[in-house]
Design a protein around this motif. Structure first.
Motif, PDB file in Angstrom:
ATOM      1  N   GLY A 207      39.839  25.340   6.906  1.00 39.87           N
ATOM      2  CA  GLY A 207      40.171  23.922   6.912  1.00 39.87           C
ATOM      3  C   GLY A 207      39.550  23.179   5.745  1.00 39.87           C
ATOM      4  O   GLY A 207      39.027  23.775   4.798  1.00 39.87           O
ATOM      5  N   ARG A 208      39.599  21.861   5.840  1.00 41.21           N
ATOM      6  CA  ARG A 208      39.107  21.020   4.761  1.00 41.21           C
ATOM      7  C   ARG A 208      38.386  19.809   5.344  1.00 41.21           C
ATOM      8  O   ARG A 208      38.689  19.354   6.447  1.00 41.21           O
ATOM      9  CB  ARG A 208      40.272  20.536   3.883  1.00 41.21           C
ATOM     10  CG  ARG A 208      40.925  21.651   3.077  1.00 41.21           C
ATOM     11  CD  ARG A 208      42.158  21.165   2.338  1.00 41.21           C
ATOM     12  NE  ARG A 208      42.588  22.142   1.330  1.00 41.21           N
ATOM     13  CZ  ARG A 208      43.647  21.985   0.538  1.00 41.21           C
ATOM     14  NH1 ARG A 208      44.388  20.885   0.639  1.00 41.21           N
ATOM     15  NH2 ARG A 208      43.947  22.917  -0.340  1.00 41.21           N
ATOM     16  N   SER A 209      37.440  19.254   4.555  1.00 42.13           N
ATOM     17  CA  SER A 209      36.752  18.029   4.960  1.00 42.13           C
ATOM     18  C   SER A 209      36.647  17.105   3.760  1.00 42.13           C
ATOM     19  O   SER A 209      36.679  17.541   2.602  1.00 42.13           O
ATOM     20  CB  SER A 209      35.371  18.330   5.528  1.00 42.13           C
ATOM     21  OG  SER A 209      34.508  18.830   4.528  1.00 42.13           O
ATOM     22  N   ALA A 210      36.524  15.827   4.050  1.00 39.29           N
ATOM     23  CA  ALA A 210      36.437  14.821   2.993  1.00 39.29           C
ATOM     24  C   ALA A 210      35.620  13.645   3.505  1.00 39.29           C
ATOM     25  O   ALA A 210      35.501  13.425   4.717  1.00 39.29           O
ATOM     26  CB  ALA A 210      37.828  14.348   2.575  1.00 39.29           C
ATOM     27  N   VAL A 211      35.069  12.882   2.566  1.00 37.76           N
ATOM     28  CA  VAL A 211      34.369  11.650   2.905  1.00 37.76           C
ATOM     29  C   VAL A 211      34.826  10.535   1.983  1.00 37.76           C
ATOM     30  O   VAL A 211      35.144  10.750   0.814  1.00 37.76           O
ATOM     31  CB  VAL A 211      32.831  11.795   2.810  1.00 37.76           C
ATOM     32  CG1 VAL A 211      32.321  12.829   3.797  1.00 37.76           C
ATOM     33  CG2 VAL A 211      32.373  12.134   1.398  1.00 37.76           C
ATOM     34  N   PHE A 212      34.865   9.342   2.554  1.00 39.43           N
ATOM     35  CA  PHE A 212      34.980   8.095   1.795  1.00 39.43           C
ATOM     36  C   PHE A 212      33.788   7.274   2.263  1.00 39.43           C
ATOM     37  O   PHE A 212      33.769   6.797   3.396  1.00 39.43           O
ATOM     38  CB  PHE A 212      36.297   7.381   2.091  1.00 39.43           C
ATOM     39  CG  PHE A 212      36.493   6.118   1.308  1.00 39.43           C
ATOM     40  CD1 PHE A 212      37.075   6.149   0.057  1.00 39.43           C
ATOM     41  CD2 PHE A 212      36.078   4.896   1.813  1.00 39.43           C
ATOM     42  CE1 PHE A 212      37.244   4.975  -0.689  1.00 39.43           C
ATOM     43  CE2 PHE A 212      36.234   3.726   1.094  1.00 39.43           C
ATOM     44  CZ  PHE A 212      36.826   3.766  -0.157  1.00 39.43           C
ATOM     45  N   THR A 213      32.761   7.119   1.426  1.00 41.45           N
ATOM     46  CA  THR A 213      31.470   6.651   1.917  1.00 41.45           C
ATOM     47  C   THR A 213      31.347   5.134   2.019  1.00 41.45           C
ATOM     48  O   THR A 213      30.352   4.642   2.544  1.00 41.45           O
ATOM     49  CB  THR A 213      30.317   7.192   1.050  1.00 41.45           C
ATOM     50  OG1 THR A 213      30.490   6.721  -0.300  1.00 41.45           O
ATOM     51  CG2 THR A 213      30.278   8.715   1.074  1.00 41.45           C
ATOM     52  N   SER A 214      32.333   4.388   1.542  1.00 40.61           N
ATOM     53  CA  SER A 214      32.391   2.972   1.836  1.00 40.61           C
ATOM     54  C   SER A 214      33.308   2.778   3.039  1.00 40.61           C
ATOM     55  O   SER A 214      33.656   3.744   3.728  1.00 40.61           O
ATOM     56  CB  SER A 214      32.866   2.168   0.626  1.00 40.61           C
ATOM     57  OG  SER A 214      32.729   0.777   0.858  1.00 40.61           O
ATOM     58  N   ASP A 215      33.694   1.538   3.306  1.00 41.01           N
ATOM     59  CA  ASP A 215      34.450   1.232   4.516  1.00 41.01           C
ATOM     60  C   ASP A 215      35.943   1.158   4.218  1.00 41.01           C
ATOM     61  O   ASP A 215      36.361   1.038   3.065  1.00 41.01           O
ATOM     62  CB  ASP A 215      33.962  -0.113   5.086  1.00 41.01           C
ATOM     63  CG  ASP A 215      34.073  -0.199   6.584  1.00 41.01           C
ATOM     64  OD1 ASP A 215      34.912   0.520   7.154  1.00 41.01           O
ATOM     65  OD2 ASP A 215      33.328  -0.990   7.187  1.00 41.01           O
ATOM     66  N   CYS A 216      36.744   1.210   5.287  1.00 44.97           N
ATOM     67  CA  CYS A 216      38.198   1.030   5.162  1.00 44.97           C
ATOM     68  C   CYS A 216      38.601  -0.372   5.584  1.00 44.97           C
ATOM     69  O   CYS A 216      39.799  -0.696   5.589  1.00 44.97           O
ATOM     70  CB  CYS A 216      38.933   2.078   5.989  1.00 44.97           C
ATOM     71  SG  CYS A 216      38.588   2.003   7.760  1.00 44.97           S
ATOM     72  N   SER A 217      37.640  -1.216   5.976  1.00 44.72           N
ATOM     73  CA  SER A 217      37.917  -2.591   6.385  1.00 44.72           C
ATOM     74  C   SER A 217      36.666  -3.422   6.115  1.00 44.72           C
ATOM     75  O   SER A 217      35.613  -2.872   5.787  1.00 44.72           O
ATOM     76  CB  SER A 217      38.314  -2.641   7.867  1.00 44.72           C
ATOM     77  OG  SER A 217      37.247  -2.204   8.686  1.00 44.72           O
ATOM     78  N   PRO A 218      36.727  -4.747   6.241  1.00 44.53           N
ATOM     79  CA  PRO A 218      35.543  -5.571   5.986  1.00 44.53           C
ATOM     80  C   PRO A 218      34.386  -5.217   6.923  1.00 44.53           C
ATOM     81  O   PRO A 218      34.633  -4.752   8.033  1.00 44.53           O
ATOM     82  CB  PRO A 218      36.064  -6.994   6.268  1.00 44.53           C
ATOM     83  CG  PRO A 218      37.545  -6.906   6.039  1.00 44.53           C
ATOM     84  CD  PRO A 218      37.918  -5.548   6.535  1.00 44.53           C
TER      85      PRO A 218
END
Length: 245
Positions: A207-218
């Motif tokens: 499988g695979r993993s990922a991060v987005f370390t800021s937010d997706c909303s306020p």
């Protein structure tokens, strides 16, 4: 089209109003998932949202019906402490171990930043102490990992050709904070913020993993980023599509 489970991105706020010698409280329920839901649905994905208050009782141990799981602003305790475990002291499913096994067998996991992501506010997200830590493409800090950027800062894209960025081009709008992490040896860091990983991806088993370390909303993702910028759907759509490939 992929089937995506988003866990978290909701909260209850309680306020105390003091007027002279009298006081009263009010409560409100807030859902922050809508920018992400709309972005993914605009690219043809089916999105199932599991609000934070339902995660302890309803997060599934069997994830076979999903292609990608997104954990966003929801701490490890909410996934580990089902009511039968926490309230009735009965052994139950180890859902983080099940999630790790599901990714290893071919699933895709995305963790998005927030006060209850990664290590989080006062260490309360606590994923560093769980089996899911090894699945993530980044090493988590032992202490509160939040970095507030009240003046704003823009991402620096380090690998614009990677499909997980969805072909986004040009400057990114400013972000107002993130969770600080450290990349692992085999990790591909696709974008940075303050020279720390913002977007990072890796393989885990099949499988695979990922991060987005800021937010997706306020509040870390202001409206200029999550509503006004056409690159928002490209970035999160690209991440989901790469994870599901």
């Amino acid at each position: 089209m992929s089937r995506v489970l988003i866990a978290g991105e909701s909260w209850v706020t309680q306020s105390t109003h003091i007027k002279g010698v009298d006081h009263f409280t009010t409560s409100s329920y807030v859902v922050g998932v809508e920018p992400l839901r709309k972005a993914l649905e605009s690219r043809g994905h089916e999105v199932v949202h599991l609000p934070a208050h339902l995660v302890p009782a309803e997060f599934p141990a069997d994830l076979s019906g999903y292609d990608v799981v997104v954990l966003s602003d929801i701490g490890a305790n909410s996934l580990q402490l089902a009511p039968e475990v926490f309230e009735r002291a009965r052994a139950g499913a180890d859902r983080l171990a099940a999630l790790r096994a599901w990714v290893s067998a071919g699933g895709g996991l995305l963790m998005i930043g927030g006060y209850l992501s990664f290590t989080g506010f006062e260490g309360k997200a606590a994923f560093r102490n769980t089996v899911l830590h090894e699945v993530l493409p980044v090493e988590l800090l032992a202490e509160d990992d939040r970095v507030e950027l009240p003046a704003g800062a823009a991402a620096a894209v380090t690998d614009p050709s990677h499909p997980a960025l969805g072909g986004v081009s040009g400057a990114w709008p400013d972000l107002l904070g993130y969770n600080r992490v450290r990349p692992r040896a085999a990790t591909k860091v696709l974008a940075t913020l303050n020279e720390d990983p913002l977007v990072a991806v890796a393989e885990y088993g099949r499988g695979r993993s990922a991060v987005f370390t800021s937010d997706c909303s306020p509040h870390w993702a202001p409206t200029e980023f999550c509503e006004d910028w056409d690159g928002y759907a490209r970035v999160f759509g690209g991440l989901v599509e790469w994870l599901a490939a």
